[in-house]
Each structure stands twice: as C-alpha cells, then as structure tokens.
Design an enzyme around this catalytic site. Structure first.
Site, PDB file in Angstrom:
ATOM      1  N   HIS A  26       0.834  -1.210   0.000  1.00 27.13           N
ATOM      2  CA  HIS A  26       0.000   0.000   0.000  1.00 27.13           C
ATOM      3  C   HIS A  26       0.866   1.257   0.000  1.00 27.13           C
ATOM      4  O   HIS A  26       1.226   1.799   1.043  1.00 27.13           O
ATOM      5  CB  HIS A  26      -0.963   0.001   1.189  1.00 27.13           C
ATOM      6  CG  HIS A  26      -2.125   0.936   0.985  1.00 27.13           C
ATOM      7  ND1 HIS A  26      -3.410   0.493   0.708  1.00 27.13           N
ATOM      8  CD2 HIS A  26      -2.196   2.287   0.951  1.00 27.13           C
ATOM      9  CE1 HIS A  26      -4.203   1.535   0.537  1.00 27.13           C
ATOM     10  NE2 HIS A  26      -3.496   2.650   0.689  1.00 27.13           N
ATOM     11  N   HIS A  28       1.152   4.884  -2.410  1.00 25.87           N
ATOM     12  CA  HIS A  28       0.678   5.686  -3.549  1.00 25.87           C
ATOM     13  C   HIS A  28       1.846   6.370  -4.243  1.00 25.87           C
ATOM     14  O   HIS A  28       2.871   6.659  -3.623  1.00 25.87           O
ATOM     15  CB  HIS A  28      -0.349   6.716  -3.085  1.00 25.87           C
ATOM     16  CG  HIS A  28      -1.609   6.077  -2.595  1.00 25.87           C
ATOM     17  ND1 HIS A  28      -2.620   5.694  -3.440  1.00 25.87           N
ATOM     18  CD2 HIS A  28      -2.005   5.728  -1.353  1.00 25.87           C
ATOM     19  CE1 HIS A  28      -3.592   5.139  -2.728  1.00 25.87           C
ATOM     20  NE2 HIS A  28      -3.249   5.154  -1.456  1.00 25.87           N
ATOM     21  N   HIS A 210      -9.905   0.660  -1.783  1.00 26.72           N
ATOM     22  CA  HIS A 210      -9.871   1.237  -0.438  1.00 26.72           C
ATOM     23  C   HIS A 210     -11.244   1.065   0.221  1.00 26.72           C
ATOM     24  O   HIS A 210     -12.269   1.217  -0.437  1.00 26.72           O
ATOM     25  CB  HIS A 210      -9.582   2.737  -0.499  1.00 26.72           C
ATOM     26  CG  HIS A 210      -8.138   3.086  -0.725  1.00 26.72           C
ATOM     27  ND1 HIS A 210      -7.444   2.694  -1.827  1.00 26.72           N
ATOM     28  CD2 HIS A 210      -7.276   3.822   0.032  1.00 26.72           C
ATOM     29  CE1 HIS A 210      -6.204   3.176  -1.751  1.00 26.72           C
ATOM     30  NE2 HIS A 210      -6.071   3.862  -0.634  1.00 26.72           N
ATOM     31  N   GLU A 213     -11.674   3.065   5.928  1.00 27.31           N
ATOM     32  CA  GLU A 213     -10.719   4.048   6.428  1.00 27.31           C
ATOM     33  C   GLU A 213     -11.507   5.262   6.932  1.00 27.31           C
ATOM     34  O   GLU A 213     -11.605   5.520   8.113  1.00 27.31           O
ATOM     35  CB  GLU A 213      -9.744   4.466   5.320  1.00 27.31           C
ATOM     36  CG  GLU A 213      -8.720   5.513   5.772  1.00 27.31           C
ATOM     37  CD  GLU A 213      -7.984   6.179   4.603  1.00 27.31           C
ATOM     38  OE1 GLU A 213      -8.469   6.116   3.459  1.00 27.31           O
ATOM     39  OE2 GLU A 213      -6.933   6.808   4.855  1.00 27.31           O
ATOM     40  N   ASP A 291       1.398   4.052   2.841  1.00 28.99           N
ATOM     41  CA  ASP A 291       0.366   4.883   2.220  1.00 28.99           C
ATOM     42  C   ASP A 291       0.969   6.087   1.482  1.00 28.99           C
ATOM     43  O   ASP A 291       1.189   6.014   0.284  1.00 28.99           O
ATOM     44  CB  ASP A 291      -0.662   5.307   3.281  1.00 28.99           C
ATOM     45  CG  ASP A 291      -2.041   5.592   2.695  1.00 28.99           C
ATOM     46  OD1 ASP A 291      -2.239   5.337   1.486  1.00 28.99           O
ATOM     47  OD2 ASP A 291      -2.922   6.073   3.427  1.00 28.99           O
ATOM     48  N   ASP A 292       1.232   7.179   2.204  1.00 31.22           N
ATOM     49  CA  ASP A 292       1.813   8.387   1.600  1.00 31.22           C
ATOM     50  C   ASP A 292       2.924   8.936   2.494  1.00 31.22           C
ATOM     51  O   ASP A 292       2.716   9.922   3.209  1.00 31.22           O
ATOM     52  CB  ASP A 292       0.733   9.465   1.428  1.00 31.22           C
ATOM     53  CG  ASP A 292      -0.374   9.024   0.491  1.00 31.22           C
ATOM     54  OD1 ASP A 292      -0.085   8.720  -0.681  1.00 31.22           O
ATOM     55  OD2 ASP A 292      -1.538   8.973   0.939  1.00 31.22           O
TER      56      ASP A 292
HETATM   57 ZN   LIG Z   1      -4.246   4.602   0.284  1.00 33.84          ZN
END
Ligand SMILES: [Zn+2]
Length: 353
Positions: A26, A28, A210, A213, A291-292
C-alpha cells in the site's frame, strides 16, 4: 525538510525490522516521493508549495471531515503538479524503490491513477507505459521486485474507471497486477464501480479497493460484496464489527493497514487506537503499508516499529506480519519463496545485544 522518521533499527534484545524481508502493498505514487525531492522539483519549476509541504513537521490533517480530506487532496495535488517530465517519473520510482530496499522490502506494489499525470505526459497510455518502464528499471537497479496497481478515483465517473480497468488489463504481462479504487469513501457507492472491477478481475487482476478508512464497516462489506475485493486498502474500521472481522479472517481477505497514515489523517487519535491487535489476533491477514510517506512522515519499516513499540508485537509476530504481506502480494513464486525463507532466517537469528 527532514521529516522522514528513521527507524531505530535493532538494539538490545531485538532484531532490526529493516532487515526483516517483507512486501509493501500500500504505497501511492506521488505520496511515495522523498520530501527533499519535492522541494528540489518545486524549486526547479518555481512552484510555491503550501507551507504544510515545506515544514519539518508532517501536516496536521483531520480527514475524517470533508474539509480535512479536501485539504489533504490539495496537498497531494500540489505535490503531483511537480512531476512534469519522464525523468521525474523515473526518479520518483527509483527513489521509492531505494527507500523500500533500505526498509527491507523485497516486493513493492505501487498504486497509481495514471489519469492525473496523463495531461503532462502525452496521454493515458504513454503515461502508464512510462510508469511501467520506470518500475522495470528501478526494480532491476535496486533488486526490489515491483509491480503496479492501477487505481480508479471514486470521485470520477464510473465509466472512467471502466476505461482504466480495460487499460490495466492490457498490461497484465508488463507489470500491472491489481486494480484499486481510492479517494473519499463517503462519496458515491462502491457498487457504481462493480463493472470496472468485473473487467479487472476477468482480466486476471487482483481487486484491491480502499475501504474502512474514512467510512465504517459497511464500506468494507461493500468492497467484499460489490467489488469482490481480495485485499482491502486500510480496512481497519472493520474492527468495529466482529462479524465482519470473522468474515475477513475466514475468507483470508488481507487488510492493507497503514498505522501512521491512520493517525496522521485522524482516523484514530493515537497509534495505540489503531486496531492492529484486534485484527491480527482474530486471524485477519494484514499487510502493513506506508500509504503516503511524503505526507505522513514515515516509511515501511516504521509501521513495523509501531506494531512492536505500541502494540507489543513480538519478533515472532512481526515475522508473521511480514509473511502475511508476502502471501497477500502478487509477487512471482520464486520471489515469495525467497522472501519467506528470509523471514524465517530473520526470526531464527539471535536478537542483537
Ligand atoms: Zn491509500
């Protein structure tokens, strides 16, 4: 900006999680950028970045309300606007692979919606081909196996998602392994995208939308029922519904849990509130992800550190988390076997000190 949190590594009585082989499922595309690279590209192009992207501290975002999510998206868009040339794309992917290699990742599935980059890079097909080329080069140079998950945006029309799914399927033999769905789960319905996911699944792609969340357990159920998800991006809010937790465990659907992201976006107030234990102890397969990292300030190994330091995962349990990430990946058989052997070797070695 020097805000990438470096993990403490090993130490007396503990093994170094950066040496634990694992898969990263995961991450991005723009969100994987090194903060220093963003500053350099912005400077080159004369882009004035929002203060939140230039300070030493990760931005405080309350994405649980729509304004907070919108602000997060604006920061993401500002960062993305600095990726302008094929060299930028190659650099981003190379650095993401280098960071992953340093964190012990032997397999990285990077997630991208090529639509947002297409206007600057000659259209959808040239953009995806450029990304795949960058992935092959970075993988060859770093030794980290890599693949791409093409992700549709749920803020856009479901027909756009179908176009992307058809495109993704055409590149299954060139490194596209999955199809995702990202952006605000509170908007629209998962089932609006069922046709796109059917195209992706029929074409041999893994379904990894997704869910769970920003929205609760119902959004995870929708991913399972309407999109036949084989993995769920985040999925943590499933923990609020014991029946759903049991279903995830029974069917072996992996949740791609991103603890630092959850806290940065205000899904949970504190790291200890992320229901890592609840899901793990119930037998839900997990794959920790960053994630980021550009926006949340920590990368892959740091997520395993959170499991260890905040949720008291033993080294044996961290090894099991790593195995779950590898098993849930689309890595080729020989890569999976090599990583699983490496995990066993890590767990069998005496801890430092
Ligand atoms: Zn994500």
């Amino acid at each position: 900006m020097a805000r990438d949190v470096r993990t403490s590594g090993g130490g007396p009585g503990r093994r170094d999680v950066r040496k634990l082989p694992k898969a990263h499922l995961h991450l991005h595309f723009t969100g994987s950028m090194r903060p220093a690279t963003l500053l350099e590209l912005a400077d080159r192009d004369g882009v004035r970045l929002p203060d939140a992207l230039t300070s030493d501290e990760p931005p405080k975002l309350r994405a649980t309300d729509e304004r907070g999510w919108f602000r997060f998206q604006r920061l993401y868009d500002a960062a993305r606007s600095c990726l302008r040339t094929p060299d930028d794309i190659h650099r981003l992917v190379r650095e993401a692979a280098q960071e992953d290699a340093a964190d012990g990742s032997g397999w990285l599935e990077i997630q991208v919606d090529p639509t947002s980059y297409a206007p600057r890079l000659g259209g959808l097909i040239p953009t995806l081909e450029l990304i795949l080329d960058a992935v092959h080069t970075a993988s060859r140079d770093t030794g980290v196996g890599m693949a791409v998950i093409v992700a549709a945006n749920r803020m856009k029309h479901p027909l756009d998602a179908r176009t992307l799914a058809r495109l993704a399927v055409r590149y299954t033999d060139q490194g596209v392994v999955g199809f995702g769905l990202s952006n605000d789960e509170r908007r629209g319905l998962a089932r609006d995208f069922d046709r796109a996911f059917a195209i992706a699944r029929d074409g041999g792609l893994l379904a990894a939308p997704h869910g769970g969340e920003l929205a609760g357990p119902a959004s995870v159920r929708d991913c399972l029922d309407d999109l036949h998800a084989q993995r769920v991006g985040h999925g943590v809010r499933a923990a609020e519904d014991p029946h759903l937790v049991r279903r995830l465990a029974d069917t072996g659907v992996t949740c791609e849990v991103c603890p630092a992201s959850n806290v940065a976006l205000g899904v949970y107030d504190k790291p200890e509130d992320v229901p890592l234990r609840t899901l793990y102890d119930a037998g839900v397969p997990l794959a920790l992800g960053a994630d980021d990292p550009l926006l949340f300030g920590s990368r892959l190994a740091a997520q395993y550190e959170i499991a260890r330091d905040v949720h008291a995962f033993t080294d044996a349990e961290l090894a099991e988390l790593a195995r779950q990430s590898v098993r849930a990946s689309r890595a080729p058989q020989e890569v999976r076997e090599r990583l699983l052997e490496g995990i066993d070797a890590w767990a069998a070695e005496p801890p430092e000190g």
